[in-house]
Motif scaffolding. Structure first.
Motif, PDB file in Angstrom:
ATOM      1  N   ALA A 178       0.836  -1.201   0.000  1.00 46.81           N
ATOM      2  CA  ALA A 178       0.000   0.000   0.000  1.00 46.81           C
ATOM      3  C   ALA A 178       0.870   1.250   0.000  1.00 46.81           C
ATOM      4  CB  ALA A 178      -0.934  -0.001   1.206  1.00 46.81           C
ATOM      5  N   LYS A 179       1.943   1.230   0.758  1.00 43.14           N
ATOM      6  CA  LYS A 179       2.848   2.384   0.812  1.00 43.14           C
ATOM      7  C   LYS A 179       3.487   2.620  -0.553  1.00 43.14           C
ATOM      8  CE  LYS A 179       6.801   4.248   3.265  1.00 43.14           C
ATOM      9  NZ  LYS A 179       7.861   4.020   4.220  1.00 43.14           N
ATOM     10  N   ARG A 180       3.920   1.556  -1.216  1.00 42.73           N
ATOM     11  CA  ARG A 180       4.512   1.696  -2.545  1.00 42.73           C
ATOM     12  C   ARG A 180       3.488   2.193  -3.554  1.00 42.73           C
ATOM     13  NH1 ARG A 180       6.894  -3.124  -1.099  1.00 42.73           N
ATOM     14  NH2 ARG A 180       5.561  -4.313  -2.508  1.00 42.73           N
ATOM     15  N   ALA A 181       2.251   1.736  -3.434  1.00 38.96           N
ATOM     16  CA  ALA A 181       1.195   2.177  -4.340  1.00 38.96           C
ATOM     17  C   ALA A 181       0.933   3.672  -4.183  1.00 38.96           C
ATOM     18  CB  ALA A 181      -0.084   1.380  -4.098  1.00 38.96           C
ATOM     19  N   ILE A 182       0.919   4.149  -2.951  1.00 39.82           N
ATOM     20  CA  ILE A 182       0.720   5.583  -2.703  1.00 39.82           C
ATOM     21  C   ILE A 182       1.877   6.382  -3.282  1.00 39.82           C
ATOM     22  CG2 ILE A 182       0.627   7.357  -0.902  1.00 39.82           C
ATOM     23  CD1 ILE A 182      -0.861   5.228   0.823  1.00 39.82           C
ATOM     24  N   GLU A 183       3.093   5.920  -3.054  1.00 41.45           N
ATOM     25  CA  GLU A 183       4.268   6.620  -3.583  1.00 41.45           C
ATOM     26  C   GLU A 183       4.231   6.659  -5.104  1.00 41.45           C
ATOM     27  OE1 GLU A 183       7.432   4.377  -1.824  1.00 41.45           O
ATOM     28  OE2 GLU A 183       7.254   5.407   0.116  1.00 41.45           O
ATOM     29  N   ARG A 184       3.865   5.544  -5.732  1.00 39.55           N
ATOM     30  CA  ARG A 184       3.805   5.478  -7.197  1.00 39.55           C
ATOM     31  C   ARG A 184       2.706   6.380  -7.738  1.00 39.55           C
ATOM     32  NH1 ARG A 184       5.019   1.873 -11.532  1.00 39.55           N
ATOM     33  NH2 ARG A 184       4.605   3.190 -13.328  1.00 39.55           N
ATOM     34  N   LEU A 185       1.555   6.382  -7.088  1.00 36.69           N
ATOM     35  CA  LEU A 185       0.456   7.241  -7.506  1.00 36.69           C
ATOM     36  C   LEU A 185       0.866   8.706  -7.416  1.00 36.69           C
ATOM     37  CD1 LEU A 185      -2.527   7.444  -8.390  1.00 36.69           C
ATOM     38  CD2 LEU A 185      -3.125   7.498  -5.970  1.00 36.69           C
ATOM     39  N   ASP A 186       1.489   9.089  -6.310  1.00 34.84           N
ATOM     40  CA  ASP A 186       1.946  10.471  -6.148  1.00 34.84           C
ATOM     41  C   ASP A 186       2.973  10.836  -7.219  1.00 34.84           C
ATOM     42  OD1 ASP A 186       0.294  10.808  -3.974  1.00 34.84           O
ATOM     43  OD2 ASP A 186       1.885  10.546  -2.490  1.00 34.84           O
ATOM     44  N   GLN A 187       3.869   9.907  -7.517  1.00 38.09           N
ATOM     45  CA  GLN A 187       4.894  10.146  -8.534  1.00 38.09           C
ATOM     46  C   GLN A 187       4.264  10.318  -9.917  1.00 38.09           C
ATOM     47  OE1 GLN A 187       7.686   6.930  -8.848  1.00 38.09           O
ATOM     48  NE2 GLN A 187       8.750   7.816 -10.575  1.00 38.09           N
ATOM     49  N   GLU A 188       3.340   9.440 -10.249  1.00 39.79           N
ATOM     50  CA  GLU A 188       2.695   9.490 -11.561  1.00 39.79           C
ATOM     51  C   GLU A 188       1.861  10.761 -11.745  1.00 39.79           C
ATOM     52  OE1 GLU A 188       2.733   7.461 -14.332  1.00 39.79           O
ATOM     53  OE2 GLU A 188       4.384   6.390 -13.373  1.00 39.79           O
ATOM     54  N   LEU A 189       1.256  11.232 -10.667  1.00 38.28           N
ATOM     55  CA  LEU A 189       0.342  12.367 -10.781  1.00 38.28           C
ATOM     56  C   LEU A 189       0.981  13.714 -10.485  1.00 38.28           C
ATOM     57  CD1 LEU A 189      -2.871  10.850  -9.196  1.00 38.28           C
ATOM     58  CD2 LEU A 189      -2.262  11.046 -11.607  1.00 38.28           C
ATOM     59  N   SER A 190       2.237  13.711 -10.077  1.00 33.94           N
ATOM     60  CA  SER A 190       2.875  14.989  -9.767  1.00 33.94           C
ATOM     61  C   SER A 190       2.929  15.851 -11.023  1.00 33.94           C
ATOM     62  CB  SER A 190       4.277  14.772  -9.202  1.00 33.94           C
ATOM     63  OG  SER A 190       5.137  14.248 -10.189  1.00 33.94           O
ATOM     64  N   ASN A 191       2.583  17.102 -10.868  1.00 35.38           N
ATOM     65  CA  ASN A 191       2.572  18.084 -11.962  1.00 35.38           C
ATOM     66  C   ASN A 191       1.614  17.727 -13.090  1.00 35.38           C
ATOM     67  OD1 ASN A 191       4.547  19.748 -10.729  1.00 35.38           O
ATOM     68  ND2 ASN A 191       6.116  18.323 -11.414  1.00 35.38           N
ATOM     69  N   LYS A 192       0.582  16.956 -12.800  1.00 41.03           N
ATOM     70  CA  LYS A 192      -0.398  16.584 -13.817  1.00 41.03           C
ATOM     71  C   LYS A 192      -1.794  16.947 -13.341  1.00 41.03           C
ATOM     72  CE  LYS A 192       2.308  12.816 -15.633  1.00 41.03           C
ATOM     73  NZ  LYS A 192       2.505  11.383 -15.654  1.00 41.03           N
ATOM     74  N   ILE A 193      -2.641  17.195 -14.299  1.00 40.52           N
ATOM     75  CA  ILE A 193      -4.064  17.418 -14.028  1.00 40.52           C
ATOM     76  C   ILE A 193      -4.804  16.230 -14.621  1.00 40.52           C
ATOM     77  CG2 ILE A 193      -6.068  18.837 -14.570  1.00 40.52           C
ATOM     78  CD1 ILE A 193      -4.171  21.229 -14.729  1.00 40.52           C
ATOM     79  N   VAL A 194      -5.596  15.578 -13.814  1.00 39.00           N
ATOM     80  CA  VAL A 194      -6.382  14.446 -14.287  1.00 39.00           C
ATOM     81  C   VAL A 194      -7.790  14.948 -14.569  1.00 39.00           C
ATOM     82  CG1 VAL A 194      -7.259  12.154 -13.714  1.00 39.00           C
ATOM     83  CG2 VAL A 194      -4.990  12.869 -12.929  1.00 39.00           C
ATOM     84  N   LEU A 195      -8.247  14.684 -15.768  1.00 39.20           N
ATOM     85  CA  LEU A 195      -9.555  15.176 -16.198  1.00 39.20           C
ATOM     86  C   LEU A 195     -10.387  14.002 -16.685  1.00 39.20           C
ATOM     87  CD1 LEU A 195     -11.409  17.579 -16.949  1.00 39.20           C
ATOM     88  CD2 LEU A 195     -10.226  17.651 -19.138  1.00 39.20           C
ATOM     89  N   ALA A 196     -11.486  13.738 -16.026  1.00 44.56           N
ATOM     90  CA  ALA A 196     -12.379  12.659 -16.441  1.00 44.56           C
ATOM     91  C   ALA A 196     -13.537  13.273 -17.234  1.00 44.56           C
ATOM     92  CB  ALA A 196     -12.909  11.919 -15.223  1.00 44.56           C
ATOM     93  N   ILE A 197     -13.611  12.882 -18.510  1.00 50.92           N
ATOM     94  CA  ILE A 197     -14.702  13.367 -19.355  1.00 50.92           C
ATOM     95  C   ILE A 197     -15.364  12.166 -20.030  1.00 50.92           C
ATOM     96  CG2 ILE A 197     -13.683  15.638 -19.747  1.00 50.92           C
ATOM     97  CD1 ILE A 197     -12.765  14.710 -22.471  1.00 50.92           C
ATOM     98  N   GLU A 198     -16.602  12.363 -20.426  1.00 48.66           N
ATOM     99  CA  GLU A 198     -17.335  11.308 -21.116  1.00 48.66           C
ATOM    100  C   GLU A 198     -16.643  10.982 -22.437  1.00 48.66           C
ATOM    101  OE1 GLU A 198     -20.051   9.636 -20.049  1.00 48.66           O
ATOM    102  OE2 GLU A 198     -20.008  10.766 -18.170  1.00 48.66           O
ATOM    103  N   ARG A 199     -16.691   9.714 -22.804  1.00 50.74           N
ATOM    104  CA  ARG A 199     -16.064   9.271 -24.054  1.00 50.74           C
ATOM    105  C   ARG A 199     -16.614  10.056 -25.249  1.00 50.74           C
ATOM    106  NH1 ARG A 199     -12.987   5.279 -26.051  1.00 50.74           N
ATOM    107  NH2 ARG A 199     -12.590   4.431 -23.996  1.00 50.74           N
ATOM    108  N   SER A 200     -17.914  10.303 -25.259  1.00 54.07           N
ATOM    109  CA  SER A 200     -18.521  11.031 -26.379  1.00 54.07           C
ATOM    110  C   SER A 200     -17.995  12.470 -26.454  1.00 54.07           C
ATOM    111  CB  SER A 200     -20.040  11.027 -26.256  1.00 54.07           C
ATOM    112  OG  SER A 200     -20.442  11.642 -25.042  1.00 54.07           O
ATOM    113  N   GLU A 201     -17.794  13.083 -25.305  1.00 53.57           N
ATOM    114  CA  GLU A 201     -17.250  14.449 -25.270  1.00 53.57           C
ATOM    115  C   GLU A 201     -15.799  14.461 -25.760  1.00 53.57           C
ATOM    116  OE1 GLU A 201     -16.578  18.111 -22.099  1.00 53.57           O
ATOM    117  OE2 GLU A 201     -17.579  16.286 -21.431  1.00 53.57           O
TER     118      GLU A 201
END
Length: 91
Positions: free
Chosen positions: A32-55
């Motif tokens: 779990a600790k490694r997963a949190i570290e990896r998630l933080d690393q992957e998302l650093s300086n990024k904006i995650v945007l969830a939009i509908e496939r059709s959009e």
């Protein structure tokens, strides 16, 4: 969505940390600790945007039209590629 996932990982880490006297729990807590570290690393300086496939498809079509007209700057070209890759299922 990703915030909820991170929060869940944090709660699992705390729960498993309280049961660290079991070898299995210790291993799970490390995962779990490694997963949190990896998630933080992957998302650093990024904006995650969830939009509908059709959009996303409609936005890609608009960007394709702009590209065909020669009105696409580098940042929109990069967005166009990311949208096309996401819609194609490319990681």
């Amino acid at each position: 969505m990703l915030t909820n996932y991170r929060n869940w990982l944090e709660s699992e880490l705390k729960l498993l940390g309280n049961a660290s006297h079991h070898a299995y729990s210790f291993g799970q807590a490390n995962m779990a600790k490694r997963a949190i570290e990896r998630l933080d690393q992957e998302l650093s300086n990024k904006i995650v945007l969830a939009i509908e496939r059709s959009e996303a498809a409609a936005t890609l079509a608009t960007l394709d039209a702009l590209a065909a007209a020669g009105d696409l700057d580098a940042s929109l070209a990069a967005l166009r590629k990311r949208l096309a890759d996401a819609l194609a299922g490319v990681a």
